[in-house]
Design a protein around this motif. Structure first.
Motif, PDB file in Angstrom:
ATOM      1  N   PRO A 204       0.797  -1.226   0.000  1.00  0.00           N
ATOM      2  CA  PRO A 204       0.000   0.000   0.000  1.00  0.00           C
ATOM      3  C   PRO A 204       0.833   1.281   0.000  1.00  0.00           C
ATOM      4  O   PRO A 204       0.400   2.294  -0.544  1.00  0.00           O
ATOM      5  CB  PRO A 204      -0.845  -0.115   1.281  1.00  0.00           C
ATOM      6  N   ALA A 205       2.032   1.254   0.581  1.00  0.00           N
ATOM      7  CA  ALA A 205       2.843   2.467   0.675  1.00  0.00           C
ATOM      8  C   ALA A 205       3.893   2.560  -0.430  1.00  0.00           C
ATOM      9  O   ALA A 205       4.694   3.498  -0.437  1.00  0.00           O
ATOM     10  CB  ALA A 205       3.517   2.548   2.046  1.00  0.00           C
ATOM     11  N   THR A 206       3.911   1.577  -1.343  1.00  0.00           N
ATOM     12  CA  THR A 206       4.883   1.617  -2.445  1.00  0.00           C
ATOM     13  C   THR A 206       4.178   1.633  -3.790  1.00  0.00           C
ATOM     14  O   THR A 206       4.111   2.656  -4.462  1.00  0.00           O
ATOM     15  CB  THR A 206       5.859   0.428  -2.359  1.00  0.00           C
ATOM     16  N   THR A 207       3.614   0.514  -4.169  1.00  0.00           N
ATOM     17  CA  THR A 207       2.955   0.423  -5.472  1.00  0.00           C
ATOM     18  C   THR A 207       1.443   0.629  -5.401  1.00  0.00           C
ATOM     19  O   THR A 207       0.795   0.845  -6.423  1.00  0.00           O
ATOM     20  CB  THR A 207       3.212  -0.945  -6.112  1.00  0.00           C
ATOM     21  N   GLY A 208       0.884   0.502  -4.197  1.00  0.00           N
ATOM     22  CA  GLY A 208      -0.569   0.574  -4.064  1.00  0.00           C
ATOM     23  C   GLY A 208      -1.274  -0.681  -4.516  1.00  0.00           C
ATOM     24  O   GLY A 208      -2.499  -0.722  -4.600  1.00  0.00           O
ATOM     25  N   GLN A 209      -0.491  -1.732  -4.796  1.00  0.00           N
ATOM     26  CA  GLN A 209      -1.044  -3.007  -5.238  1.00  0.00           C
ATOM     27  C   GLN A 209      -0.472  -4.133  -4.385  1.00  0.00           C
ATOM     28  O   GLN A 209       0.558  -3.967  -3.703  1.00  0.00           O
ATOM     29  CB  GLN A 209      -0.712  -3.245  -6.712  1.00  0.00           C
ATOM     30  N   VAL A 210      -1.104  -5.296  -4.436  1.00  0.00           N
ATOM     31  CA  VAL A 210      -0.654  -6.430  -3.627  1.00  0.00           C
ATOM     32  C   VAL A 210       0.731  -6.905  -4.062  1.00  0.00           C
ATOM     33  O   VAL A 210       1.611  -7.142  -3.250  1.00  0.00           O
ATOM     34  CB  VAL A 210      -1.667  -7.590  -3.710  1.00  0.00           C
TER      35      VAL A 210
END
Length: 325
Positions: A204-210
């Motif tokens: 969530p704090a880097t790519t916003g994806q799993v």
């Protein structure tokens, strides 16, 4: 001298219905049954349904562990879920499990140490139970690792599966000797400089994806054999036992070659090693309680046996603990 130990009074596990064989994987990625077995020892794994979140698996494993302990959800005052595949970023999966179990208001939180999560969680629960802060703790390892797979990467997608296992931990009086029932000693480790060897390329704090799981398999293997052996030695020293005293070795079910490598390094009798990797694959934090329950259900592990648990996962984290059932 009387001491309070954290005693495992019940064990339970749960696996999703769907079984994915090596032959099934060979239909979607360049691999074969022979290739997978030769390198990992894995023959099949379980996969959760799309509408079956991690909390469902965790809750059912917890119910079975409570039944084995002769306890009711109304008696639970601590829930710890070790998982790297939570239902949501928040709340903690343990909160959702609490609601699904129908327990009273209690302490509930998650532990994230990837494959080492269950060993970490048991050690954390010991801090509550042995100090009188919890009387009926449920410790769960639950994972849906197939959610993190890149199904085009044959080096990782063949390794993992879904499942959950749980234990109930309650206070018990002992004499402060290795003959006591309960958790006798543990050793936990982390080396954050090795993060790039095993990780998920999202959040969530880097790519916003799993993201998907990435692993440098050969390097992880080398670190696993050496580091796990050291942690086991340290845990045995903390428990005032030797490896030779152990009745059963229940390792993290990552890879049959790692299990054998650690056993050989420590001089463990292979007949004392519980291996379920062939049928469960690597279920991360769920693998130890799944293997423990399997060996209890088939009659190998019995009350009073001295059991050694160990794992290593992303972080890199690793650890071991010794307990008498």
């Amino acid at each position: 001298m009387s001491v309070t130990r954290s005693v495992v009074t019940g064990v339970g596990s749960f696996l999703p219905d769907q079984i994915v064989t090596n032959a099934d994987l060979a239909q979607i990625v360049d691999t074969s049954d022979e290739w997978i077995i030769e390198r990992t020892g894995i023959r099949q794994r379980h996969r959760a349904r799309e509408d079956q979140p991690t909390s469902d698996l965790a809750t059912e494993a917890a119910r079975r562990a409570l039944a084995a302990a002769g306890r009711d959800p109304s008696e639970v005052d601590l829930i710890i879920v070790a998982t790297t595949t939570p239902d949501m970023t928040f709340p903690a999966t343990a909160s959702i499990v609490q609601r699904k179990l129908g327990t009273p208001v209690c302490i509930a939180f998650d532990v994230q140490a990837v494959c080492s999560g269950f060993v970490y969680a048991v050690s954390v629960a010991d801090g509550f139970v042995s100090r009188g802060m919890a009387k009926c703790a449920v410790v769960i390892g639950a994972e849906e690792m197939t959610r993190l797979m890149d199904w085009t990467d044959r080096t990782t997608c063949v390794l993992f599966g879904d499942g959950a296992g749980a234990v109930v931990m309650e206070p018990g009086e002992g004499q402060g000797t290795p003959q006591d029932r309960g958790l006798l000693g543990f050793a936990l480790r982390c080396d954050g400089t090795k993060t790039d060897l095993l990780y998920v390329d999202g959040g969530p704090a880097t790519t916003g994806q799993v993201g998907h799981l990435r692993m440098a398999g050969n390097q992880v293997f080398r670190h696993a054999v050496v580091n796990i052996a050291e942690a086991i030695t340290a845990a045995c020293a903390a428990a005032d036992i030797s490896v030779a005293d152990v009745d059963w070795f229940v390792p993290h079910q990552a890879n049959q070659r790692i299990i054998k490598g650690v056993g050989d390094r420590l001089g463990l009798d292979e007949n004392k090693v519980i291996s379920t990797v062939a049928i469960h694959a690597n279920t991360s934090a769920a693998s130890i309680p799944l293997a423990l329950d399997t060996a209890i259900q088939d009659g190998r592990i019995k009350r009073g046996d001295l059991v050694l648990l160990e794992a290593m996962g992303g972080g890199l984290t690793w650890g071991a603990c010794a307990l008498r059932l």
